[in-house]
Design an enzyme around this catalytic site. Structure first.
Site, PDB file in Angstrom:
ATOM      1  N   GLY A  97     147.276 -26.893 -18.896  1.00  0.00           N
ATOM      2  CA  GLY A  97     146.427 -25.860 -19.485  1.00  0.00           C
ATOM      3  C   GLY A  97     146.527 -24.523 -18.767  1.00  0.00           C
ATOM      4  O   GLY A  97     146.599 -23.461 -19.395  1.00  0.00           O
ATOM      5  N   THR A  98     146.541 -24.560 -17.458  1.00  0.00           N
ATOM      6  CA  THR A  98     146.572 -23.307 -16.692  1.00  0.00           C
ATOM      7  C   THR A  98     147.842 -22.526 -16.974  1.00  0.00           C
ATOM      8  O   THR A  98     147.796 -21.330 -17.266  1.00  0.00           O
ATOM      9  CB  THR A  98     146.433 -23.596 -15.182  1.00  0.00           C
ATOM     10  OG1 THR A  98     145.146 -24.169 -14.952  1.00  0.00           O
ATOM     11  CG2 THR A  98     146.564 -22.329 -14.360  1.00  0.00           C
TER      12      THR A  98
ATOM     13  N   GLN B 103     139.841 -28.401 -24.351  1.00  0.00           N
ATOM     14  CA  GLN B 103     138.731 -29.338 -24.556  1.00  0.00           C
ATOM     15  C   GLN B 103     138.535 -29.692 -26.033  1.00  0.00           C
ATOM     16  O   GLN B 103     137.695 -30.529 -26.346  1.00  0.00           O
ATOM     17  CB  GLN B 103     137.431 -28.747 -24.006  1.00  0.00           C
ATOM     18  CG  GLN B 103     137.406 -28.580 -22.497  1.00  0.00           C
ATOM     19  CD  GLN B 103     137.278 -29.896 -21.738  1.00  0.00           C
ATOM     20  OE1 GLN B 103     136.937 -30.933 -22.298  1.00  0.00           O
ATOM     21  NE2 GLN B 103     137.575 -29.869 -20.451  1.00  0.00           N
TER      22      GLN B 103
ATOM     23  N   GLY C  67     147.663 -32.447 -21.484  1.00  0.00           N
ATOM     24  CA  GLY C  67     147.838 -33.888 -21.653  1.00  0.00           C
ATOM     25  C   GLY C  67     146.725 -34.735 -21.059  1.00  0.00           C
ATOM     26  O   GLY C  67     146.285 -35.706 -21.665  1.00  0.00           O
TER      27      GLY C  67
ATOM     28  N   CYS D 143     127.548 -25.802  -4.714  1.00  0.00           N
ATOM     29  CA  CYS D 143     126.529 -25.888  -3.669  1.00  0.00           C
ATOM     30  C   CYS D 143     125.554 -24.761  -3.905  1.00  0.00           C
ATOM     31  O   CYS D 143     125.931 -23.604  -3.923  1.00  0.00           O
ATOM     32  CB  CYS D 143     127.175 -25.742  -2.305  1.00  0.00           C
ATOM     33  SG  CYS D 143     125.994 -25.474  -1.012  1.00  0.00           S
TER      34      CYS D 143
END
Lengths: 386, 384
Positions: B69-70, B179, B200, B325
């Site tokens: 995807g990136t 997605q 994938g 965090c």
């Protein structure tokens, strides 16, 4: 012609009758830092150490020596017999027209520690300078700011080098006793440990976690920090202590405003117990005055009161940016900023007390029954070595 | 072990792994080789390309395999901008994109480009009016994800494409569908998407492989140069086992409706039980068809999400937290921030994401354990 590393030490050279203790300790620390490199031989000469290794190990050794406290500078040097013809031959290999092909300024600086050598240092400077000028038209002399300083040290043998690599200075780790460092995983505590190690303190780390509220990653992060620190501090022990039960007891029974302070007091008490077990005479913390609620003067008083040993806080007068600069230099910063919850962030009170009164703190502390839990935590501590 | 972090990655399908194995151990030729083993490899590549193209209902020449995807998003955005840079300098995306889109857009901010980020509403949907206003004749690219990876909101790509085409004839529309594929219908041709990315490992395929669809007539230029593989658009020796794997993974989506119904049932069950069992819970996505069926995002008051994540992890249940965090503001979810969710809800946000391998029993157990964990933490945080 042999290649060696010349090691110079600073502050300890000024020590009096116990100088040999410091020198021998530094030698031991150097040995430990280079123990994995092949062909290692160490020799003590006046005011210097000579490091010999297999040729392929030199760069690794230079990197490791730059992290050993007590060393002021090092040089990669060539060793030859005390013979002027030899010196000339080597000087051409290092500075001849094959090597230096662009206009460059230089200066020769000689040191004749061995007075049996017939040429005085001033004469040696002139002769060698003249010889180099004759043999390389790119060279010219600049006595104030030369681009290359050509050093000749005539001792039992002659050492020739052109670079002096600055090191960390400080005192050899171990000469100032042991300190127990509260290692949280944040930016500050590794820097505090580094700074105390620089003054010769052997560091024992203590890390508190609140498993299962905190993660394996938070633990791994601290292990990585200890590993990075140990390249400066030498062999280092890390106690990993579960604080969960103590924290829960305090959270349930004490006023929420004081829970962070009480937690810190509990941690200090455990760290002090570990210090006694380890034969350490101090605690070390990364507190910096006023940085957070638990680091106001009142809060520091309240936590300090929990222990008898001195608590060293080398960052007390530093700004965050100054601390970050050191963390980046010693390469702990990238690991420290990994964003995992730790036991100090899991249950943060909404409005922590910033100006606690000691009697009130003690009153709150008495509400929680943690004596046995502290014993348990110490008994079950995991000990890791780096 | 109950794995409910399927938006992050999915377990590979056994049929995928079996198919890939052959191309690791037997038919491991380089598709560029002239000998028979190269030809075998090339045939496998072609078959996978057909499978992917068939699934998206496009010509197989429009499919390029990439590393995921990136890379797909980077290649889409950079090559689209390169193609149109003489026509204008405005590029538009949404505030809730995945970092592999957002960061690329950010990199153009100080390079003479006018970069515009469209807001979303409280539910995570794009402000289409703002998009209309932002579009002008200088706009050369719009990149909007079809399904958000944190809350699952589905953007109306059909409508977005229409708005873009009405205002600009050459503006390219890219959609990150990482997605979306396998969870909602994806048809670039009928929807008007010019470039589409997917990956994938989100559809039970392998990691390290993805595909990008590029409209036939766009003729984009590559950003990686080398041996000229993938018709010159993406050089580099093809990841043959990965390509075979993504092909088989796409084939497994033929039971699409059945799988979607299953995901929807899991989600509805989770919502129903969470509402019944937990107090102080806020839903950042719901079971309506406006949200993808595999993602549920919730916020729980008076707890930190990372703490809950670890408590569940101890019980062998794996989910994701909406913020890393909470003591570090910059690590809070940019998606939830864009939805204007208050900080206290962002602190306690959790993402539960389902796959075909999850069961209703697992959901029941997860909710039971989540309730236990929440009660445990609240013992300490609700003592005011």
């Amino acid at each position: 012609m042999e290649k060696v590393i010349l090691v110079r030490y600073g502050e300890i050279a000024l020590k009096g009758l116990n100088k040999s203790y410091f020198v021998d300790l530094l030698l031991r620390n150097i040995k430990a830092a280079l123990k994995n490199l092949s062909g290692l031989k160490l020799e003590k000469i006046q005011g210097r150490f000579i490091v010999r290794l297999a040729p392929e190990e030199y760069d690794k050794a230079v990197a490791a020596l730059q992290k050993v406290f007590g060393i002021v500078s090092i040089s990669k040097a060539y060793v030859i017999e005390n013979d002027f013809e030899e010196m000339k031959k080597l000087s051409l290999e290092l500075m001849g027209d094959q090597v230096i092909t662009e206009k460059t300024t230089f200066k020769v600086r000689s040191k004749r520690a061995n007075k049996a050598f017939p040429i005085k240092s001033m004469d040696l400077n002139n002769k060698m300078g003249g010889y180099l000028l004759e043999n390389n038209t790119n060279l010219s002399v600049d006595v104030k700011k030369p681009q290359i300083m050509f050093h000749i040290e005539v001792r039992e043998k002659t050492y020739i080098y052109t670079d002096i690599i600055s090191c960390l200075g400080g005192l050899p780790v171990g000469c100032s006793g042991k300190g127990v460092l509260m290692l949280s995983g944040g930016i500050d505590s590794p820097v505090a440990g580094y700074m105390m190690a620089k003054r010769g303190v052997e560091i024992v780390g203590v890390h508190f976690h609140s498993y299962p509220y905190t993660s394996d990653r938070a633990r791994e992060k601290v292990i990585e920090l200890a590993r990075i620190m140990s390249s400066y501090t030498g062999p280092m022990k890390l106690y990993v202590v579960s604080f969960t039960d103590i924290q829960q007891e305090q959270l349930l029974k004490c006023n929420e405003k004081y829970t962070t302070l009480l937690m810190r007091r509990g941690m200090m008490k455990i760290a002090e117990r570990i210090a006694y077990m380890e034969g350490a005479m101090s605690l070390v913390s990364g507190e910096s005055l006023g940085q957070v609620a638990s680091q106001t003067m009142e809060s520091i008083n309240a936590t300090n009161n929990a222990v008898e040993l001195p608590v060293f806080r080398p960052l007390i007068g530093m700004d965050k940016n100054e601390i970050i600069d050191i963390a980046q230099k010693i390469e702990t910063f990238e690991t420290s900023i990994l964003p995992f919850e730790d036991c100090c962030t899991v249950f943060v009170p909404k409005h922590p007390e910033t100006r606690p009164k000691l009697e009130k703190v003690l009153e709150e502390e008495a509400k929680a029954d943690v004596g046995e839990l502290i014993e348990e935590a110490i008994k079950n501590a995991e000990i890791l070595r780096f | 072990m109950i794995y409910l972090d399927n938006s992050a990655t999915t377990r590979a399908d056994e049929q995928v792994v079996t198919a890939m194995n052959k191309y690791f151990l037997e038919c491991y030729g380089n598709p560029s080789s002239l000998h028979r083993m190269g030809l075998e490899a090339e045939k496998a590549m072609n078959k996978a390309r057909k499978q992917v193209a068939g699934f998206l209902k496009v010509d197989e020449k429009t499919i390029t395999f990439v590393s995921g995807g990136t890379e797909g998003n980077n290649l889409a955005i950079r090559s689209a901008i390169n193609k149109n840079k003489r026509l204008g300098n405005k590029i538009i995306t949404s505030a809730i994109e995945h970092p592999s889109v957002l960061e690329v857009f950010k990199s153009y901010e100080n390079n003479g480009y006018d970069v515009f980020y469209i807001d979303v509403d409280k539910k995570g949907f794009l402000d289409l009016e703002q998009l209309e206003e932002a579009l002008d004749d200088k706009t050369i690219l719009v990149s909007i994800m079809k399904v958000n990876n944190e809350v699952g909101s589905i953007q109306n790509t059909r409508e977005i494409a229409k708005i873009i085409k009405e205002r600009s004839q050459y503006c390219i529309f890219h959609s990150d569908c990482v997605q979306a594929v396998g969870k909602v219908p994806v048809e670039p041709l009928s929807e008007g998407i010019d470039i589409l990315t997917f990956s994938g490992h989100k559809i039970h395929g392998p990691k390290g492989i993805g595909a990008i669809y590029v409209r036939k007539d766009l003729a984009l230029q590559p950003i990686l140069f080398g041996g000229g593989q993938e018709r010159g658009f993406r050089s580099g020796t093809e990841n043959l086992p990965g390509v075979v794997g993504i092909g088989v993974a796409v084939e497994q989506l033929s039971q699409f409706q059945q799988q979607v119904d299953h995901l929807q049932a899991l989600k509805s069950k989770a919502i129903e039980l969470l509402k019944a069992e937990l107090s102080g819970i806020h839903f950042n996505s719901d079971e309506s068809e406006k949200y993808a069926p595999h993602v549920l995002n919730i916020s729980i008051e008076d707890v930190k999400s990372e703490v809950l994540l670890h408590l569940l992890e101890k019980k062998e249940i794996f989910i994701s937290s909406g913020s890393a965090c909470t003591s570090k503001k910059n690590s809070q979810s940019h998606v939830l921030k864009s939805m204007n969710l208050s900080s206290k809800y962002i602190e306690g946000s959790l993402r539960i994401s389902f796959s075909k391998y999850n069961t209703l029993e697992e959901i029941e157990y997860m909710v039971k354990m989540l309730k236990e964990s929440v009660d445990n933490v609240r013992k300490f945080t609700r003592r005011r």
